[in-house]
Design a protein around this motif. Sequence first.
Motif, PDB file in Angstrom:
ATOM      1  N   PHE A 243       0.848  -1.187   0.000  1.00 36.93           N
ATOM      2  CA  PHE A 243       0.000   0.000   0.000  1.00 36.93           C
ATOM      3  C   PHE A 243       0.885   1.239   0.000  1.00 36.93           C
ATOM      4  O   PHE A 243       1.633   1.487   0.949  1.00 36.93           O
ATOM      5  CB  PHE A 243      -0.916  -0.003   1.221  1.00 36.93           C
ATOM      6  CG  PHE A 243      -1.724   1.264   1.382  1.00 36.93           C
ATOM      7  CD1 PHE A 243      -2.510   1.744   0.339  1.00 36.93           C
ATOM      8  CD2 PHE A 243      -1.705   1.965   2.575  1.00 36.93           C
ATOM      9  CE1 PHE A 243      -3.261   2.902   0.481  1.00 36.93           C
ATOM     10  CE2 PHE A 243      -2.444   3.118   2.741  1.00 36.93           C
ATOM     11  CZ  PHE A 243      -3.223   3.597   1.685  1.00 36.93           C
ATOM     12  N   LEU A 244       0.817   2.013  -1.072  1.00 36.18           N
ATOM     13  CA  LEU A 244       1.588   3.245  -1.211  1.00 36.18           C
ATOM     14  C   LEU A 244       0.671   4.432  -0.973  1.00 36.18           C
ATOM     15  O   LEU A 244      -0.079   4.862  -1.858  1.00 36.18           O
ATOM     16  CB  LEU A 244       2.212   3.331  -2.607  1.00 36.18           C
ATOM     17  CG  LEU A 244       3.224   2.239  -2.962  1.00 36.18           C
ATOM     18  CD1 LEU A 244       3.688   2.407  -4.405  1.00 36.18           C
ATOM     19  CD2 LEU A 244       4.411   2.283  -2.002  1.00 36.18           C
ATOM     20  N   ASP A 245       0.717   4.969   0.234  1.00 35.51           N
ATOM     21  CA  ASP A 245      -0.134   6.104   0.582  1.00 35.51           C
ATOM     22  C   ASP A 245       0.508   7.399   0.099  1.00 35.51           C
ATOM     23  O   ASP A 245       1.735   7.499  -0.010  1.00 35.51           O
ATOM     24  CB  ASP A 245      -0.342   6.139   2.100  1.00 35.51           C
ATOM     25  CG  ASP A 245      -1.539   6.999   2.497  1.00 35.51           C
ATOM     26  OD1 ASP A 245      -2.293   7.428   1.600  1.00 35.51           O
ATOM     27  OD2 ASP A 245      -1.721   7.221   3.707  1.00 35.51           O
ATOM     28  N   GLU A 246      -0.331   8.394  -0.190  1.00 37.90           N
ATOM     29  CA  GLU A 246       0.109   9.711  -0.665  1.00 37.90           C
ATOM     30  C   GLU A 246       1.019   9.583  -1.883  1.00 37.90           C
ATOM     31  O   GLU A 246       2.070  10.223  -1.979  1.00 37.90           O
ATOM     32  CB  GLU A 246       0.797  10.488   0.460  1.00 37.90           C
ATOM     33  CG  GLU A 246      -0.128  10.781   1.635  1.00 37.90           C
ATOM     34  CD  GLU A 246       0.437  11.806   2.580  1.00 37.90           C
ATOM     35  OE1 GLU A 246       0.843  12.891   2.110  1.00 37.90           O
ATOM     36  OE2 GLU A 246       0.469  11.533   3.789  1.00 37.90           O
ATOM     37  N   ILE A 247       0.597   8.774  -2.837  1.00 41.48           N
ATOM     38  CA  ILE A 247       1.396   8.514  -4.030  1.00 41.48           C
ATOM     39  C   ILE A 247       1.631   9.790  -4.833  1.00 41.48           C
ATOM     40  O   ILE A 247       2.625   9.921  -5.549  1.00 41.48           O
ATOM     41  CB  ILE A 247       0.721   7.436  -4.913  1.00 41.48           C
ATOM     42  CG1 ILE A 247       1.663   6.938  -6.009  1.00 41.48           C
ATOM     43  CG2 ILE A 247      -0.586   7.951  -5.504  1.00 41.48           C
ATOM     44  CD1 ILE A 247       2.807   6.133  -5.483  1.00 41.48           C
ATOM     45  N   GLY A 248       0.741  10.764  -4.691  1.00 41.72           N
ATOM     46  CA  GLY A 248       0.891  12.024  -5.416  1.00 41.72           C
ATOM     47  C   GLY A 248       2.109  12.821  -5.007  1.00 41.72           C
ATOM     48  O   GLY A 248       2.528  13.736  -5.716  1.00 41.72           O
ATOM     49  N   GLU A 249       2.708  12.501  -3.843  1.00 46.33           N
ATOM     50  CA  GLU A 249       3.886  13.220  -3.360  1.00 46.33           C
ATOM     51  C   GLU A 249       5.194  12.527  -3.757  1.00 46.33           C
ATOM     52  O   GLU A 249       6.270  12.994  -3.396  1.00 46.33           O
ATOM     53  CB  GLU A 249       3.832  13.332  -1.832  1.00 46.33           C
ATOM     54  CG  GLU A 249       2.541  13.920  -1.285  1.00 46.33           C
ATOM     55  CD  GLU A 249       2.246  15.299  -1.837  1.00 46.33           C
ATOM     56  OE1 GLU A 249       3.203  16.079  -2.037  1.00 46.33           O
ATOM     57  OE2 GLU A 249       1.068  15.599  -2.082  1.00 46.33           O
ATOM     58  N   LEU A 250       5.109  11.412  -4.470  1.00 46.24           N
ATOM     59  CA  LEU A 250       6.299  10.651  -4.821  1.00 46.24           C
ATOM     60  C   LEU A 250       7.200  11.442  -5.766  1.00 46.24           C
ATOM     61  O   LEU A 250       6.728  12.054  -6.724  1.00 46.24           O
ATOM     62  CB  LEU A 250       5.894   9.325  -5.478  1.00 46.24           C
ATOM     63  CG  LEU A 250       6.972   8.255  -5.646  1.00 46.24           C
ATOM     64  CD1 LEU A 250       7.449   7.771  -4.288  1.00 46.24           C
ATOM     65  CD2 LEU A 250       6.429   7.089  -6.468  1.00 46.24           C
ATOM     66  N   ASP A 251       8.501  11.430  -5.485  1.00 49.76           N
ATOM     67  CA  ASP A 251       9.478  12.119  -6.320  1.00 49.76           C
ATOM     68  C   ASP A 251       9.441  11.581  -7.752  1.00 49.76           C
ATOM     69  O   ASP A 251       9.249  10.381  -7.976  1.00 49.76           O
ATOM     70  CB  ASP A 251      10.875  11.924  -5.719  1.00 49.76           C
ATOM     71  CG  ASP A 251      11.946  12.633  -6.503  1.00 49.76           C
ATOM     72  OD1 ASP A 251      12.080  13.859  -6.361  1.00 49.76           O
ATOM     73  OD2 ASP A 251      12.647  11.936  -7.266  1.00 49.76           O
ATOM     74  N   VAL A 252       9.628  12.465  -8.720  1.00 46.61           N
ATOM     75  CA  VAL A 252       9.508  12.078 -10.131  1.00 46.61           C
ATOM     76  C   VAL A 252      10.499  10.972 -10.507  1.00 46.61           C
ATOM     77  O   VAL A 252      10.163  10.046 -11.253  1.00 46.61           O
ATOM     78  CB  VAL A 252       9.701  13.313 -11.043  1.00 46.61           C
ATOM     79  CG1 VAL A 252       9.726  12.887 -12.505  1.00 46.61           C
ATOM     80  CG2 VAL A 252       8.572  14.318 -10.828  1.00 46.61           C
ATOM     81  N   ASP A 253      11.741  11.040  -9.990  1.00 50.17           N
ATOM     82  CA  ASP A 253      12.718   9.991 -10.303  1.00 50.17           C
ATOM     83  C   ASP A 253      12.269   8.637  -9.763  1.00 50.17           C
ATOM     84  O   ASP A 253      12.434   7.599 -10.418  1.00 50.17           O
ATOM     85  CB  ASP A 253      14.082  10.360  -9.733  1.00 50.17           C
ATOM     86  CG  ASP A 253      14.720  11.530 -10.462  1.00 50.17           C
ATOM     87  OD1 ASP A 253      14.337  11.776 -11.626  1.00 50.17           O
ATOM     88  OD2 ASP A 253      15.588  12.207  -9.869  1.00 50.17           O
TER      89      ASP A 253
END
Length: 454
Positions: A243-253
Motif C-alpha cells: 500500500f503506497l499512501d500519498e502517491i501524489g507526493e512521490l518524487d519524479v525519479d
Amino acid sequence: MTRPTILVADDDPTIRGNLALLLRSEGYDVREAADGVQAAAMLDDPAVALALLDLKMPGQDGMAVLRKHADRLEETPVILVTAFGGSGPAIEAMRLGAYDYLTKPFDLDEVLFTVRRALTQRSLAEQVRALSLAPVAEDDWADDELIGRHPAMLAVFKLIGRVAATDEPVLVIGESGTGKELAAGAVHHNSARSAGPFVKVNSAALSPHLLESELFGHEKGAFTGAVAARRGRFEQAHGGTLFLDEIGELDVDLQAKLLRVLQTGTFERVGGEATVTADVRVVAATNRDLKARIADGKFREDLFYRLNVVSIELPPLRDRRDDIPLLAEAIVRRLAQKYRWPHLALSPDAVSALTRRDWPGNVRELQNVLARAAILARGRVLQPADFEAAAATGAVLPPAGSLVLRDALAETERRVIGLALDQEKWNRTQAARVLGISRRQLFDKIREYGFREP
C-alpha cells in the motif's frame, strides 16, 4: 413524579445539615450519613439516585466508598466534596469515575448546578438504555472495516469485491480522513493474496533518497550509515500487497523506478547490481488531483495510467450524512471497549448535532472529536455540550469577527497545524501523519505561517 433521593455523607453535622436543607428546599428527598460505613450501606440501595460524599470521613473515606461502588457510578453518580485543594485526590476521583469534585467552602449555586447536571446525565443514561441506543454488539464490525449504508459507500463495497478478485493495481482516491487505508486493506483481505503480507508505505514521510531505500532496500555500504544489507518494502510484501499512501507526493525519479516494477516485477536494491524479483500487488492512494499534477509536470502520465487500472473513490463524510450515526456509534463502541466504559453512549441530541456538521476532516475528525468528548465528558452519555467543551480544549474556531472565508480557513489551518506540532513535540513526520498531509506540505505550512520550534 417521584422525587430523586440524594445521599449526603459528611462527618461535619453543620455542613451535612446545610446541604440537606438546601437540597430539600429544591424538592429532593435526602438521606444523611455521618461516616463512610453508613454511606457505603446506603449507596447499596437502588433508590439513591445521587451521592455527595465527603472525602475525609471516619470508618471509610469518600474515596474508599467510591472505589467500592465503581461499577455502579452510571446508575448512581457520585460527587466528592473536600476541604483539601491538592490535585492528587481530584485526579484520582475523576479517574475512578466520580461525576465531579467540589472543594469547600463551596458555592451553594454551584452545588445545585452540579447536582442537576448529574441527575440529568443519569436520566439520559436511562433513556438511552430504554431506547436501545447503546453501541452495537461487539462483533458487528471489525476495527479495520469500512462502515456505511449510503448508496455511494455500497457502490465502493461492491467495487472492492470485484477488483479484489483480480491482481491489477488499484488507485484509491479521496479526501484526507475518508478511509483510504481501510479500503486498501479491504482489497488485500478479500483477495487471493490475503494470506500474504500487507505492507504500508507513506510516500511523503521520507526524503526521496530514504524512500528509495525504504521501497527497494539497499546493500551494505550503499551510503553512509548502511552498515548492513536491508530488504525493502517490495521484498517484504512478496506474495502480498504493498500500500503506497500519498502517491501524489512521490518524487519524479522514483516514479520512473516504480513504473518499472509495475511493468516487470523487477528492481535493484540501492547500491546493488543483482536484479530482484517481487510478486507484489500495488494499491496506491492519494488525496491530490493527479491529472492536475500531470499537467504541472509533477506526476508521470504513464505511471498514472498504470496505477489507475481501477480507481476507488471514497466520498467525503458530508456527502453521506446518513452514515454519521452509524459511524459515531461504532466509534463510541470501540472507545467503550478500549477504556472499559460499558455505559458510554450517545444521546439522541448528540447524534443530531454530529449529523449537522460538515466534517472537513471526515471520519478521522469524527473519531478525534468523539474520543476527546468521551474523555472530557462528565457523564458517559455524550451530549452536544460535550463536543463544545472538547472543542474548547483542542479544536479551533475561525477568528472572531471575520466573515471572510479565506481568512477564516487560513486561521483555522494555522491553529490546527500549531496544535499538531505541539502535540507531537515538533516531530514533523508524526505531525504530518496526524494532520493527514505530506511532510513536504507541512514544511511549506511551517514556513508560510512563520512557526518557530520552541
